[in-house]
Design a protein around this motif. Structure first.
Motif, PDB file in Angstrom:
ATOM      1  N   TRP A  42       0.966  -1.260   0.028  1.00  0.00           N
ATOM      2  CA  TRP A  42      -0.141  -0.117   0.116  1.00  0.00           C
ATOM      3  C   TRP A  42       0.862   1.253   0.000  1.00  0.00           C
ATOM      4  O   TRP A  42       1.931   1.466   0.481  1.00  0.00           O
ATOM      5  CB  TRP A  42      -0.714   0.118   1.092  1.00  0.00           C
ATOM      6  CG  TRP A  42      -1.885  -0.939   1.328  1.00  0.00           C
ATOM      7  CD1 TRP A  42      -2.223  -2.236   0.798  1.00  0.00           C
ATOM      8  CD2 TRP A  42      -3.486  -0.507   1.214  1.00  0.00           C
ATOM      9  NE1 TRP A  42      -3.394  -2.636   0.969  1.00  0.00           N
ATOM     10  CE2 TRP A  42      -4.299  -1.754   1.220  1.00  0.00           C
ATOM     11  CE3 TRP A  42      -4.112   0.753   1.755  1.00  0.00           C
ATOM     12  CZ2 TRP A  42      -5.620  -1.823   1.407  1.00  0.00           C
ATOM     13  CZ3 TRP A  42      -5.411   0.665   2.019  1.00  0.00           C
ATOM     14  CH2 TRP A  42      -6.259  -0.400   1.887  1.00  0.00           C
ATOM     15  N   TYR A  44      -9.465   6.070   3.138  1.00  0.00           N
ATOM     16  CA  TYR A  44      -8.437   4.892   2.619  1.00  0.00           C
ATOM     17  C   TYR A  44      -8.293   4.027   3.749  1.00  0.00           C
ATOM     18  O   TYR A  44      -8.280   4.436   4.970  1.00  0.00           O
ATOM     19  CB  TYR A  44      -7.019   5.400   2.320  1.00  0.00           C
ATOM     20  CG  TYR A  44      -7.359   6.230   0.862  1.00  0.00           C
ATOM     21  CD1 TYR A  44      -6.900   5.513  -0.220  1.00  0.00           C
ATOM     22  CD2 TYR A  44      -7.406   7.459   0.867  1.00  0.00           C
ATOM     23  CE1 TYR A  44      -6.910   6.061  -1.710  1.00  0.00           C
ATOM     24  CE2 TYR A  44      -7.507   8.125  -0.635  1.00  0.00           C
ATOM     25  CZ  TYR A  44      -7.221   7.413  -1.813  1.00  0.00           C
ATOM     26  OH  TYR A  44      -7.031   7.957  -2.706  1.00  0.00           O
ATOM     27  N   ASP A  69      -4.839   0.235  -1.617  1.00  0.00           N
ATOM     28  CA  ASP A  69      -5.136   1.438  -1.590  1.00  0.00           C
ATOM     29  C   ASP A  69      -6.874   1.383  -1.433  1.00  0.00           C
ATOM     30  O   ASP A  69      -7.251   2.255  -2.200  1.00  0.00           O
ATOM     31  CB  ASP A  69      -4.638   2.371  -2.320  1.00  0.00           C
ATOM     32  CG  ASP A  69      -3.132   2.710  -2.019  1.00  0.00           C
ATOM     33  OD1 ASP A  69      -2.928   2.062  -0.984  1.00  0.00           O
ATOM     34  OD2 ASP A  69      -2.700   3.406  -2.955  1.00  0.00           O
ATOM     35  N   ARG A  99     -10.680   2.391  -0.931  1.00  0.00           N
ATOM     36  CA  ARG A  99     -11.093   3.509  -0.770  1.00  0.00           C
ATOM     37  C   ARG A  99     -12.544   3.699  -0.781  1.00  0.00           C
ATOM     38  O   ARG A  99     -13.050   2.861  -1.777  1.00  0.00           O
ATOM     39  CB  ARG A  99     -10.321   4.752  -1.268  1.00  0.00           C
ATOM     40  CG  ARG A  99     -10.784   4.473  -2.926  1.00  0.00           C
ATOM     41  CD  ARG A  99      -9.641   5.727  -3.433  1.00  0.00           C
ATOM     42  NE  ARG A  99     -10.041   6.139  -4.869  1.00  0.00           N
ATOM     43  CZ  ARG A  99      -9.874   6.957  -5.834  1.00  0.00           C
ATOM     44  NH1 ARG A  99      -8.880   7.679  -5.245  1.00  0.00           N
ATOM     45  NH2 ARG A  99     -10.182   7.055  -6.940  1.00  0.00           N
TER      46      ARG A  99
END
Length: 481
Positions: free
Chosen positions: A114, A129, A455, A457
């Motif tokens: 990440w 996130y 990531d 989100r």
């Protein structure tokens, strides 16, 4: 100070937007939901490196602090580190309960993969996130916050509201919370219907297109292909090589497609999608919505059946997702073979992951695999227990409530029943006779889906819009005052 300056920060933006009717919750409940969300995200609940018990206990303590009595809060499960939390909010009992489901566990996430810490809630560029921001801690946080709001407001629904936040939806296995509760504590979650993950809003190029409600989902099954022989020394190759035989089987399978078909749910989906497309694709979608080619000869001339089949083939070719919505799919996901660099392989195996269209049986899929491979030296074994579940009924009370609040909050956005190509714990509830509907009100870009990925989100504004949407939806489905 100008309104433009006042609304510069995220919290001020949320405050300004909350002035719009039916758009966002009051600021105090936005903050409450944010705090719960942050708390859940920052507890590592992944399958192998985390545990759901700390999250379940944190939820229980928060609700006790809000005045929920201990007897209405149960922390229990299949193992000490895999606990679930089940909470009952009492109504008048005029109707059977409504179950609100979300899972506490998340898929694994490595910091090295990440661009930020996956187990910290990070706000950046209008997004939240963190691992689980979409799947599924947003819905968990909202169910908790809305339940607290109902209690503070003194709402008395016509039925009990049951909240179940469970373990190991992602990891599966013996600790799955829904399976455990159905087997050991069915009375705690028995309900008239359930609202779950699996649906949600779709955006294309920033425009909201549809708020999907998941009515059914494909079943999940793994098949192990296995080739064995005596092997031998690699300096003396033999015609019958386990790896070659398995490779041939996989190549044949790669060219096989299961029959195209539709059901009530997918026909409704494609009928709605025809409203937002044009040209020849619109015409094909209408034909697909008319029904499966197998059924067409009973109601129309053969030429019409051929036309429907051709339309289905063209629609399936438009996108991999539409193809998956129109048939059972099977794909190789793992491969292994041999035991030494200088020995002929005695064993070669492959895992075939199948997503099975509702109504297709495990036996029929296994037969199709055997016919496609065409080699009786390739053994095909079903892996684990597979439950092939039915679709939930197209209940008008649910569909109309979702449509009404979708149109209230996002005028012109279609409400579309969908069959999920993935799998949720809803399949176990459907098998157990509890109709389950996936719906969230969270909108995401169709071409940027990050659940399970790097990531992960969720759009900040969409998070709070989803909270407002689910608050109203539960109230409508539960009545009361």
């Amino acid at each position: 100070m100008s309104m433009k300056v006042l609304c510069a920060s995220t919290w001020m933006v949320l405050f300004c937007l909350s002035a719009r009717p039916a758009s966002l919750p009051p600021p105090e409940y936005q903050k409450l939901t944010h705090d719960i969300y942050k708390q859940l995200i920052e507890i590592n609940t992944s399958f192998s490196t985390g545990a759901t018990t700390p999250a379940a206990q944190a939820v229980a303590e928060r609700l006790k602090a809000e005045g929920f009595v201990e007897s209405d809060i149960q922390v229990l499960g299949a193992a000490p580190h895999k606990m679930n939390v089940v909470v009952r909010y009492h109504g008048t009992g005029q109707r059977k309960p409504l179950l609100l489901l979300a899972h506490l566990d998340v898929v694994e996430a490595k910091r090295s993969d990440w661009s930020m810490d996956p187990f910290l809630l990070t706000e950046k560029d209008g997004f939240y996130y963190g691992r689980g921001t979409i799947d599924d801690k947003a819905q968990a946080a909202i169910w908790i916050a809305n339940l607290i709001r109902y209690k503070r407001e003194g709402w008395k629904p016509d039925r009990d509201i049951i909240l179940a936040l469970t373990a190991d939806e992602e990891g599966g296995g013996p600790y799955n919370g829904v399976i455990w509760l159905l087997k050991n504590k069915r009375e705690l979650i028995d309900a008239d219907l359930c609202l779950n993950e699996g649906g949600g809003g779709v955006m294309v190029a920033g425009k909201k297109m549809a708020n999907n409600i998941q009515v059914s989902e494909k079943s999940y099954a793994d098949f192990k292909l296995e080739v064995r022989n005596k092997g031998g020394h690699s300096s003396v190759p033999l015609p019958d090589n386990a790896i070659y035989r398995l490779a041939t089987a996989l190549e044949r399978l790669s060219r096989y497609s299961f029959p195209l078909k539709t059901d009530e749910v997918t026909r409704a989906y494609f009928r709605q999608m025809a409203k937002v497309e044009d040209g020849s694709l619109k015409e094909d979608l209408v034909k697909v919505a008319d029904g499966s080619p197998e059924a067409a000869p009973e109601i129309a001339p053969v030429s019409a059946a051929v036309g429907t089949r051709d339309a289905m083939q063209r629609v399936a070719a438009v996108s991999p997702r539409w193809n998956s919505m129109l048939r059972t799919t099977c794909v190789a996901t793992e491969l292994a073979g041999g035991h030494a660099l200088n020995a002929l392989p005695q064993l070669a195996t492959a895992n075939i992951n199948c997503r099975i269209f509702p109504g297709d049986s495990i036996e029929s899929v296994q037969r199709a695999l055997r016919l496609a491979i065409g080699d009786d030296q390739v053994a095909i074994h079903v892996q684990g227990d597979v439950g092939v579940g039915p679709a939930s009924p197209m209940r008008q009370d649910v569909l109309k409530a979702v449509a009404r609040w979708s149109d209230t909050m996002w005028p012109g956005v279609l409400t579309i029943p969908v069959m999920s190509t993935g799998a949720t714990d809803g399949r176990y509830l459907r098998v157990a006779g509890i109709p389950t509907y996936g719906v969230s009100g969270f909108f995401g870009d169709r071409d940027d889906v990050r659940a399970h990925g790097r990531d992960e989100r969720l759009n900040v504004i969409s998070f709070y819009e989803g909270q407002a949407f689910l608050y109203q939806l539960v109230k409508e489905l539960s009545g009361g005052q």
